[in-house]
Structure formats: structure tokens, C-alpha cells
Enzyme design. Structure first.
Site, PDB file in Angstrom:
ATOM      1  N   ARG A 164       0.836  -1.218   0.000  1.00  0.00           N
ATOM      2  CA  ARG A 164       0.000   0.000   0.000  1.00  0.00           C
ATOM      3  C   ARG A 164       0.868   1.264   0.000  1.00  0.00           C
ATOM      4  O   ARG A 164       0.503   2.275   0.583  1.00  0.00           O
ATOM      5  CB  ARG A 164      -0.956   0.039   1.190  1.00  0.00           C
ATOM      6  N   SER A 238     -10.795  -0.983   3.229  1.00  0.00           N
ATOM      7  CA  SER A 238     -10.018  -1.130   4.470  1.00  0.00           C
ATOM      8  C   SER A 238      -9.610   0.255   4.950  1.00  0.00           C
ATOM      9  O   SER A 238      -9.006   1.020   4.197  1.00  0.00           O
ATOM     10  CB  SER A 238      -8.752  -1.930   4.215  1.00  0.00           C
ATOM     11  N   GLU A 334      -4.959   3.506   6.097  1.00  0.00           N
ATOM     12  CA  GLU A 334      -4.614   3.308   4.696  1.00  0.00           C
ATOM     13  C   GLU A 334      -5.235   4.460   3.901  1.00  0.00           C
ATOM     14  O   GLU A 334      -4.746   4.859   2.859  1.00  0.00           O
ATOM     15  CB  GLU A 334      -5.210   1.970   4.245  1.00  0.00           C
TER      16      GLU A 334
END
Ligand code: EPU
Length: 338
Positions: A164, A238, A334
Site C-alpha cells: 500500500r 479497508s 490506509e
């Protein structure tokens, strides 16, 4: 190219947060992006570039210019015996791009079916799911340098992809606007179905010899079964990253919490699913006011309708603190918090 004033961003973020942008502009071509950079001295202004708005938590009105990427087009630009290179413009919806590849029986992105967002946002955080990340098929991208308006190429290596992560979240942050991405797809790809749920779904359907399309359909089925559709329930996938901790710390936690899942990554490091940690702290399915952690996937924070960005942010901080207190693990968002 029209610049609007005081526009609500509600339709442009998947959390459905109603804040205003002081200025708002939609761009459709590379030239428009370049003109915007040079004519409006963008590097001296506060700007926010958005695609699908699916990885974004807006906590206040934006007192700058929001640039919505609306560049479209997908084409095969090169081919050899084993590969086809597809160039997609940044405003294309990610899942439309995946569908385009799957229909042509080209492999490499089928595990990334149904991930929300646009093509241009995908490299920012090296999107990933079910054992695959875009860095595995990414060839290169073109971006406009905001200060000069020049078109610049970034290779796979230059993007410095990680879990990520990419250069666009660090040293290149707010310096470039991604306008197109080229992927190297495989004509006869090895399929990645080792991720438990995919092989289970295929087995349940009686598919013993899956093709690219079968894997894509299995992924869509899994995602639909546990991830809320942002059109129905505001969310941005998420909310936190899965934390990576030292093996030693993991082994100590395992004594106290024998059920704790963990996946070895780099030598001496273990990745722990943040969804599990959050669930163990009692947040799964819990609603606080207009927000909460989703009932089927605790890692996904949701907007039940009228949450403010700040309310969701406060919820995230509370969850972060409780995971820290119970497990001594710091989980980081995130999602891009503005
Ligand atoms: N888990 C729980 N409780 C929960 C949620 C998960 O115990 O409420 C456990 C599961 O039982 C499983 C483990 O955590 O053992 C992993 O869960 P899952 O397979 O759902 O994946 P994840 O690690 O939570 C990551 C990505 C997702 C991606 C899935 C599938 C991150 C931050 N998220 O989630 O990506 O779809 O894997 O590969 O890495 C996104 O980035 O927005 C996203 C949805």
C-alpha cells in the site's frame, strides 16, 4: 474546462461526506492537466486530485482547488508472444479496466476485480487483494509534473512500490498528477488461487480447471459477500493497513492470544490482520452515532448516512487506541485523511 466555486464533494467520495470545495474542476485530457498546472500556478495553491474518491476521508471543507480526473480511454499498445501491454487513462474506473482485460482473456489483474476507484489512483497505494498487487503487472505511468506542466515517465522501479505504498505517498507527494498507466498482461498467466477463499469458491462451483474469468468471478463473489457496496453504505474499503510487527513481539502475543493470526513477510517480520485485532477489541458491527465498524469486516468503517468526516475520524482514533492498549500494536490508516 470550467472552474466551479463552492461545490459539494458528496458525490465525489465513497464515504459520502458532505463538505465543500472552494474550487472544483474536471479535466478530460492530458493537455487540460498541463494547462491547469501552468496557467493556474498549481504548485503555489492548495490542491486535491481525486479519481473515484474511494480512498479518501474528508474531515472539513477544502479551501483550495479539487481536480477531478476524467481522462478516459484504454488501448493495447504493444504485443509479443506472451504479453499484451494495455495503456489506460487515469480516469477509467479500475473495475472497467479489469473487465476489459478479463474479456480479452489477458491475465494479471483478475484478482483485483471490483476494487473501487480509478486507474490513476491504483499506483498511488499499489492496490492489492487476494495475493496480487498492481506492482506485479505495472509497466510504467505518465504523470504531469505540477510545477513545470511537463509529462514525466515513471517505471515500475521508480515508483518504489511497497505494501500500500509508492513514491507518490512520499517524496513525490503533491508534485505529480498521474494521467495514464500501462500494464503488462499475460496471455497464458499462472493463476493465483492460493488465497484460501478463491479456491473454496471455485471448488463449490465445481470448477477444477479455472480460467481468468472464473477467478475474476470468484473474487467478485467473495468481495460482494463481505465488503459493503459504497453506493448502499458509505465506506472506503479497508480503513487501516495490516500492521507488520517483529517476529519476537508476535511470538509473545501468541502466548497471551493463542488465536492471533499472522503471516510471515520479510525475514523476522509478521503481518497481522488489522480486522482481527479490531474485532477482538469488540468493534465489529458496533455502531456509534452515524458511524461504526462493518458487521462482516471490522477493518471497514462505514457511514450510516449522515456521519461527518470528523465523526468517522474520531471513531478511527478510538479504534486505533483500543488496539494499541490491548495488543501494543499501532495501526495506521490506509485511507488518505484530508
Ligand atoms: N478478520 C477478522 N475479523 C474481521 C476481518 C478480518 O478476524 O472483521 C480476519 C479474517 O478472518 C482473515 C484475516 O483477518 O483471517 C484477513 O481478512 P481478509 O481476508 O478479509 O483480508 P484483510 O487483510 O482484512 C486485505 C486488504 C483488502 C483486500 C483483502 C483481500 C489491506 C489493508 N486490506 O484485507 O483490501 O480486499 O485483503 O485480499 O491490506 C482495501 O485495501 O481497501 C481492501 C479492501
Amino acid at each position: 474546462m470550467v472552474i466551479y466555486q463552492n461545490i459539494s464533494l458528496k458525490p465525489y467520495n465513497t464515504f459520502g461526506i458532505d463538505v465543500k470545495a472552494e474550487q472544483f474542476v474536471e479535466v478530460k485530457t492530458v493537455e487540460e492537466v498541463q494547462v491547469l498546472c501552468t496557467t493556474f500556478n498549481l504548485h503555489e495553491r492548495k490542491t486535491l486530485v481525486i479519481g473515484g474518491g474511494s480512498n479518501l476521508l474528508l474531515t472539513q471543507d477544502f479551501d483550495g482547488m479539487v481536480i477531478r480526473m476524467n481522462l478516459t480511454g484504454m488501448d493495447a499498445i504493444k504485443e509479443d508472444n506472451d504479453h499484451v501491454w494495455i495503456k489506460a487513462m487515469s480516469g477509467e474506473i479500475w473495475n472497467d479496466f479489469v473487465h476489459y482485460c478479463v474479456q480479452k482473456n489477458l491475465g494479471g489483474v483478475e484478482n483485483l476485480s471490483l476494487i473501487p476507484g480509478c486507474v490513476g489512483a491504483a499506483p498511488m497505494q499499489n492496490i492489492g487483494a487476494y495475493g496480487v498487487e498492481i506492482k506485479d503487472t505495472f509497466e510504467e505511468l505518465f504523470a504531469v509534473e505540477i510545477e513545470s506542466g511537463k509529462l514525466v515517465k515513471f517505471t515500475n522501479q521508480e515508483c518504489k512500490f511497497g505494501y500500500r505504498e509508492s513514491i507518490f505517498k512520499h517524496e513525490a507527494k503533491n508534485k505529480y498528477i498521474i494521467v495514464s498507466v500501462t500494464f503488462k498482461l499475460k496471455k497464458n498467466p499462472p493463476l493465483n488461487i492460493s488465497y484460501g477463499a478463491i479456491s473454496d469458491v471455485l471448488k463449490a462451483k465445481g470448477i477444477n480447471n479455472p480460467g481468468i474469468k472464473d477467478v475474476s468471478e470468484a473474487v467478485i463473489e467473495i468481495r460482494n459477500s463481505k465488503l459493503p457496496n459504497p453506493k448502499v453504505l458509505g465506506n472506503s474499503g479497508s480503513f487501516f493497513k495490516n500492521p507488520e510487527i517483529d517476529e519476537q513481539a508476535y511470538n509473545l502475543l501468541k502466548v497471551q492470544f493463542p488465536q492471533i493470526p499472522g503471516y510471515p513477510t520479510l525475514p523476522g517480520k509478521v503481518k497481522v490482520p488489522a480486522g482481527w485485532l479490531i474485532e477482538q477489541c469488540g468493534w465489529k458491527g458496533k455502531r456509534v452515532g452515524e458511524t461504526g465498524a462493518h458487521k462482516d469486516q471490522a477493518l471497514v468503517l462505514v457511514n450510516y448516512g449522515n456521519a461527518t468526516g470528523n465523526e468517522i475520524y474520531q471513531m478511527a482514533l478510538t479504534i486505533q487506541n483500543s488496539v494499541q492498549e490491548k495488543f501494543g500494536i499501532h495501526i495506521t490508516p490506509e485511507v488518505n485523511i484530508i
